[in-house]
Design a protein around this motif. Structure first.
Motif, short mmCIF file in Angstrom:
data_model
loop_
_atom_site.label_atom_id
_atom_site.label_comp_id
_atom_site.label_asym_id
_atom_site.label_seq_id
_atom_site.Cartn_x
_atom_site.Cartn_y
_atom_site.Cartn_z
N ALA A 182 0.61 -1.28 0.12
CA ALA A 182 0.02 0.03 -0.27
C ALA A 182 0.82 1.29 0.02
O ALA A 182 0.55 2.34 -0.72
N MET A 183 1.86 1.25 0.83
CA MET A 183 2.71 2.36 0.80
C MET A 183 3.46 2.95 -0.57
O MET A 183 3.47 3.87 -1.03
N VAL A 184 3.98 1.64 -1.18
CA VAL A 184 4.55 1.65 -2.42
C VAL A 184 3.64 2.21 -3.45
O VAL A 184 4.01 3.19 -4.37
N GLN A 185 2.43 1.69 -3.77
CA GLN A 185 1.22 1.96 -4.39
C GLN A 185 1.01 3.56 -4.37
O GLN A 185 0.95 4.30 -5.38
N ARG A 186 0.99 4.13 -3.11
CA ARG A 186 0.68 5.41 -2.87
C ARG A 186 2.00 6.49 -3.17
O ARG A 186 1.77 7.53 -3.75
N ARG A 187 3.06 5.95 -3.04
CA ARG A 187 4.33 6.67 -3.32
C ARG A 187 4.22 6.46 -4.95
O ARG A 187 4.83 7.67 -5.48
N LEU A 188 3.85 5.73 -5.95
CA LEU A 188 3.93 5.72 -6.91
C LEU A 188 2.78 6.42 -7.78
O LEU A 188 2.92 6.77 -8.95
N GLY A 189 1.82 6.48 -6.87
CA GLY A 189 0.62 7.28 -7.54
C GLY A 189 -0.26 6.49 -8.37
O GLY A 189 0.09 5.25 -8.73
#
Length: 190
Positions: A182-189
């Motif tokens: 979830a954190m990576v998805q948020r960071r990648l947009g």
């Protein structure tokens, strides 16, 4: 009860499989060549016939482990040739699968570095080279996504993945894999 060796494999492969299992379970310093030989249904002499010393066996194990990480990135590139985002998320999933493995002891690279005190030990060099090459690949994927400051994003992703491995090991937070994704998805947009 320890798993039975796979006698149908040639001795060298049995030795590598035994060493891999033992190094992952116990680390490199606690595992003796005698234990590796016993697990491989072999002899100490056979181990030394295939590997000059334990360090050579550790380097072989690390080389195969490094190859598995590079292979994961290569598989993602082949599976999603036009989507660097999916390649990154696929690599994160590769990391998450390891986090969720039963008996997870943490990042084998970090654990190995913790056991090797000498700065000039070949084990340190091979791990540092691996981590640098992985960072270069992550940076290239971030650049291909046209993210602002791709090197900084790759640093953040690296810190997230490395941190998740430590947290999964110390069990400080539940559902580490889901949270990392979830954190990576948020960071990648989106």
């Amino acid at each position: 009860m320890r798993p039975s060796p796979i006698p149908q494999l040639p001795p060298r492969e049995r030795i590598i499989e035994a060493a891999t299992a033992l190094f992952m379970e116990q680390g490199i310093t606690r595992v003796s060549v005698d234990a590796i030989a016993a697990r491989a249904a072999s002899t100490k002499m056979t181990v030394y016939r295939h590997f000059e010393n334990k360090d050579a066996l550790v380097l072989e194990w690390l080389g195969q482990l490094i190859e598995s990480y590079a292979d994961a990135l290569d598989r993602m590139a082949a599976q999603y040739p036009d989507s660097p985002r999916q390649q990154l998320l696929g690599f994160v999933d590769f990391i998450v699968q390891d986090l969720e493995r039963s008996g997870y002891r943490g990042c084998p690279f970090t654990n190995t570095l913790a056991e090797v005190a000498e700065d000039d030990h070949p084990v340190r060099a091979i791990i540092q080279q691996h981590k640098q090459q992985q960072f270069v690949r992550l940076t290239a994927l971030c650049a291909a996504m046209h993210l602002n400051e791709p090197g900084h994003v790759a640093e953040e992703l690296t810190l997230m993945m490395e941190g998740a491995q430590v947290v999964a090991q110390n069990r400080g937070i539940e559902h580490v894999g889901e949270r990392l994704t979830a954190m990576v998805q948020r960071r990648l947009g989106s």
